[in-house]
Design a protein around this motif. Structure first.
Motif, PDB file in Angstrom:
ATOM      1  N   TYR A   1       0.884  -0.894  -0.199  1.00 23.83           N
ATOM      2  CA  TYR A   1      -0.373  -0.018   0.242  1.00 23.83           C
ATOM      3  C   TYR A   1       0.838   1.125   0.091  1.00 23.83           C
ATOM      4  O   TYR A   1       0.697   1.589   0.774  1.00 23.83           O
ATOM      5  CB  TYR A   1      -0.849   0.112   1.251  1.00 23.83           C
ATOM      6  CG  TYR A   1      -1.740   1.123   1.246  1.00 23.83           C
ATOM      7  CD1 TYR A   1      -3.475   0.301   0.231  1.00 23.83           C
ATOM      8  CD2 TYR A   1      -2.473   2.049   2.337  1.00 23.83           C
ATOM      9  CE1 TYR A   1      -4.597   1.629   0.840  1.00 23.83           C
ATOM     10  CE2 TYR A   1      -3.056   3.110   1.733  1.00 23.83           C
ATOM     11  CZ  TYR A   1      -4.201   2.713   1.449  1.00 23.83           C
ATOM     12  OH  TYR A   1      -5.319   3.591   1.148  1.00 23.83           O
ATOM     13  N   LEU A   2       1.224   2.294  -1.160  1.00 22.42           N
ATOM     14  CA  LEU A   2       2.282   3.096  -1.500  1.00 22.42           C
ATOM     15  C   LEU A   2       1.344   4.204  -1.135  1.00 22.42           C
ATOM     16  O   LEU A   2      -0.061   4.449  -1.647  1.00 22.42           O
ATOM     17  CB  LEU A   2       2.810   2.877  -2.410  1.00 22.42           C
ATOM     18  CG  LEU A   2       3.459   4.066  -3.010  1.00 22.42           C
ATOM     19  CD1 LEU A   2       5.089   3.957  -1.504  1.00 22.42           C
ATOM     20  CD2 LEU A   2       4.489   4.072  -4.761  1.00 22.42           C
ATOM     21  N   MET A   3       1.594   5.325  -0.099  1.00 28.29           N
ATOM     22  CA  MET A   3       1.682   6.321  -0.232  1.00 28.29           C
ATOM     23  C   MET A   3       1.771   7.611  -0.612  1.00 28.29           C
ATOM     24  O   MET A   3       3.314   7.621  -0.147  1.00 28.29           O
ATOM     25  CB  MET A   3       0.475   6.236   1.201  1.00 28.29           C
ATOM     26  CG  MET A   3      -0.522   5.205   1.513  1.00 28.29           C
ATOM     27  SD  MET A   3      -0.902   5.092   3.288  1.00 28.29           S
ATOM     28  CE  MET A   3       0.520   4.292   3.814  1.00 28.29           C
ATOM     29  N   GLY A   4       2.005   8.985  -0.650  1.00 31.03           N
ATOM     30  CA  GLY A   4       2.509   9.661  -0.551  1.00 31.03           C
ATOM     31  C   GLY A   4       1.880  10.666  -0.856  1.00 31.03           C
ATOM     32  O   GLY A   4       0.755  10.895  -1.810  1.00 31.03           O
ATOM     33  N   PRO A   5       1.741  12.001  -0.708  1.00 26.36           N
ATOM     34  CA  PRO A   5       1.181  13.487  -0.859  1.00 26.36           C
ATOM     35  C   PRO A   5       1.569  13.355  -3.074  1.00 26.36           C
ATOM     36  O   PRO A   5       2.234  13.171  -3.207  1.00 26.36           O
ATOM     37  CB  PRO A   5       2.697  14.854  -0.470  1.00 26.36           C
ATOM     38  CG  PRO A   5       3.291  14.492   0.961  1.00 26.36           C
ATOM     39  CD  PRO A   5       3.909  12.311   0.472  1.00 26.36           C
ATOM     40  N   SER A   6       0.308  14.198  -3.061  1.00 29.91           N
ATOM     41  CA  SER A   6       0.585  14.576  -4.321  1.00 29.91           C
ATOM     42  C   SER A   6       1.623  15.020  -5.251  1.00 29.91           C
ATOM     43  O   SER A   6       2.398  15.992  -4.307  1.00 29.91           O
ATOM     44  CB  SER A   6      -0.813  15.226  -5.266  1.00 29.91           C
ATOM     45  OG  SER A   6      -1.047  15.732  -6.117  1.00 29.91           O
TER      46      SER A   6
END
Length: 192
Positions: A7-12
């Motif tokens: 599950y990869l996340m990060g700010p736009s």
């Protein structure tokens, strides 16, 4: 044995799409599929390889239970198709471009997921946002403020079992960091 959800996340603007695209062949070698998102954004929009649908079509897909995961962020709806479950059930791993705000719900459904969040220096983020040309100056300013709040809260992520990957440097460095995190997690779950 079922596969692992990455599950990869990060700010736009943190480089998730570029990182995923560059890592794609190496992920395939590891038995990991990249799940294509469905987004209420035009298919012609610059950015990730996603399926663009109208808000009405997205609602219809939700009612048909076509999504394994779905959430709202930045005024858009995002969905991960149910093929995610088929992939994991077959023993393959799957990487999704997820949302930090939806992590708790995703983890409730997939308790063993590998949560990775990208961090990026604000100066680098500003340049990336300007280069991609999707946001207005005021939207960029708002994203930079949110990124700073995010950077200020990084210490709490380790308590939430979220791995932080710095994606401020060259793309190849980010790819190696991502693959290293995935390799370590898969080796650990294979031995458990």
């Amino acid at each position: 044995m079922s596969g692992t959800l990455i599950y990869l996340m990060g700010p736009s603007g943190s480089g998730k799409d570029s990182l995923i695209n560059a890592a794609r062949p190496y992920l395939a070698e590891r038995g990991c599929d990249v799940m294509r998102r469905v987004i209420t954004r035009s298919a012609e929009s610059v950015g990730e390889d996603a399926v663009g649908v109208s808000p009405e079509a997205f609602e219809s897909l939700k009612h048909q239970r076509a999504f394994a995961l779905h959430w709202q962020a930045n005024g858009l709806e995002y969905g991960i198709p149910v093929q995610l479950d088929e992939c994991l059930d077959s023993g393959r791993h799957a990487l999704v471009n997820g949302s930090r705000g939806y992590l708790q719900q995703a983890r409730a459904r997939y308790p063993d997921l590998l949560a990775i969040v990208l961090r990026v220096d604000s100066e680098v983020l500003q340049q990336r946002l300007l280069k991609r040309g999707r946001e207005t100056p005021s939207e960029i300013s708002a994203r930079l403020k949110r990124n700073q709040l995010f950077l200020d809260s990084l210490a709490t992520l380790s308590a939430e079992q979220v791995h932080v990957l710095d994606n401020s440097a060259a793309l190849s460095v980010g790819v190696q960091g991502l693959l290293s995190l995935i390799d370590n997690a898969l080796a650990y779950s294979a031995s458990a």
